[in-house]
Design a protein around this motif. Sequence first.
Motif, short mmCIF file in Angstrom:
data_model
loop_
_atom_site.label_atom_id
_atom_site.label_comp_id
_atom_site.label_asym_id
_atom_site.label_seq_id
_atom_site.Cartn_x
_atom_site.Cartn_y
_atom_site.Cartn_z
N LEU A 147 0.84 -1.21 0.00
CA LEU A 147 0.00 0.00 0.00
C LEU A 147 0.87 1.25 0.00
N ASN A 148 1.92 1.23 0.80
CA ASN A 148 2.84 2.37 0.82
C ASN A 148 3.47 2.57 -0.56
N THR A 149 3.79 1.47 -1.23
CA THR A 149 4.41 1.52 -2.55
C THR A 149 3.47 2.17 -3.56
N MET A 150 2.21 1.81 -3.51
CA MET A 150 1.24 2.40 -4.44
C MET A 150 1.06 3.90 -4.17
N VAL A 151 1.07 4.28 -2.90
CA VAL A 151 0.96 5.71 -2.57
C VAL A 151 2.19 6.46 -3.10
N GLU A 152 3.37 5.86 -2.95
CA GLU A 152 4.59 6.49 -3.48
C GLU A 152 4.52 6.63 -4.99
N LEU A 153 3.97 5.65 -5.67
CA LEU A 153 3.82 5.71 -7.12
C LEU A 153 2.88 6.85 -7.52
N PHE A 154 1.74 6.94 -6.84
CA PHE A 154 0.77 7.98 -7.17
C PHE A 154 1.27 9.38 -6.80
N ASP A 155 2.12 9.46 -5.77
CA ASP A 155 2.69 10.76 -5.39
C ASP A 155 3.85 11.17 -6.28
N GLY A 156 4.32 10.26 -7.13
CA GLY A 156 5.41 10.59 -8.04
C GLY A 156 6.79 10.37 -7.46
N ASN A 157 6.89 9.72 -6.32
CA ASN A 157 8.18 9.46 -5.70
C ASN A 157 8.72 8.14 -6.24
N LYS A 158 9.35 8.21 -7.42
CA LYS A 158 9.79 7.01 -8.12
C LYS A 158 10.93 6.30 -7.40
N GLU A 159 11.81 7.06 -6.76
CA GLU A 159 12.94 6.44 -6.07
C GLU A 159 12.47 5.55 -4.94
N GLN A 160 11.54 6.06 -4.12
CA GLN A 160 11.01 5.26 -3.02
C GLN A 160 10.17 4.09 -3.55
N PHE A 161 9.45 4.32 -4.63
CA PHE A 161 8.65 3.26 -5.24
C PHE A 161 9.54 2.09 -5.65
N PHE A 162 10.62 2.38 -6.39
CA PHE A 162 11.51 1.31 -6.84
C PHE A 162 12.24 0.65 -5.68
N SER A 163 12.56 1.42 -4.66
CA SER A 163 13.18 0.86 -3.47
C SER A 163 12.25 -0.13 -2.78
N ASP A 164 10.97 0.24 -2.66
CA ASP A 164 9.98 -0.65 -2.05
C ASP A 164 9.76 -1.90 -2.89
N VAL A 165 9.70 -1.74 -4.21
CA VAL A 165 9.49 -2.89 -5.09
C VAL A 165 10.68 -3.85 -5.00
N LYS A 166 11.91 -3.31 -4.91
CA LYS A 166 13.09 -4.16 -4.77
C LYS A 166 13.05 -4.93 -3.46
N PHE A 167 12.60 -4.28 -2.39
CA PHE A 167 12.52 -4.95 -1.10
C PHE A 167 11.49 -6.07 -1.13
N ILE A 168 10.33 -5.81 -1.72
CA ILE A 168 9.29 -6.84 -1.83
C ILE A 168 9.80 -8.01 -2.68
N ALA A 169 10.50 -7.72 -3.77
CA ALA A 169 11.05 -8.78 -4.62
C ALA A 169 12.11 -9.58 -3.88
N LEU A 170 12.92 -8.94 -3.06
CA LEU A 170 13.93 -9.63 -2.27
C LEU A 170 13.27 -10.57 -1.26
N VAL A 171 12.26 -10.08 -0.57
CA VAL A 171 11.54 -10.91 0.40
C VAL A 171 10.88 -12.08 -0.31
N TRP A 172 10.27 -11.82 -1.48
CA TRP A 172 9.64 -12.92 -2.23
C TRP A 172 10.68 -13.95 -2.64
N GLY A 173 11.83 -13.51 -3.14
CA GLY A 173 12.87 -14.44 -3.56
C GLY A 173 13.35 -15.32 -2.42
N ILE A 174 13.58 -14.73 -1.27
CA ILE A 174 14.01 -15.50 -0.10
C ILE A 174 12.92 -16.49 0.31
N LEU A 175 11.68 -16.04 0.33
CA LEU A 175 10.56 -16.91 0.69
C LEU A 175 10.40 -18.05 -0.30
#
Length: 170
Positions: free
Chosen positions: A82-110
Amino acid sequence: MITDSTEPMQLEADAVISTFENYGAAWGLYIGLTLLLAGLVWFTFRKQHFLLKWFLSSVVLAGALCFGHPAENIDTYSPLILNTMVELFDGNKEQFFSDVKFIALVWGILFITGVAIWLLIRFLRKDKADTKKPQNKQNKPATEEKEKPSKVNNKPRGATPVEPTMGDDL
């Protein structure tokens, strides 16, 4: 300035977020519903291969159960997706990509952990099944042959077919 007029609203939002009365119960309900959703995904694809079921379920689990702070000066957490989607809609691309990378890392480990556990269980089950089999194959004589299950005394099993005849029923 515009920031002066929105400052009281920001303080009010901070107070509402940080003083949420049923914060723990809300997270408990959210985690329970996430596990239910992952279970429904697993049940829906129950006849498919384990890797497909685990891939889809782990995507749901990683996407929904990663958490982060909804704002900078907030002590509580919210689902990171949810935070990632808010960052995307607010135009904060750096935080958006940082959050997506973190989610992808957690998914990969899982995902890798789940596959490793699955392979370990398969290996242990196979090893356990191999130890239960009798090792008497060497002691059996080579001339002994097993009888085929479809034939007994060289006759086919089941009903004997009846040939139709014409005019013999009188």
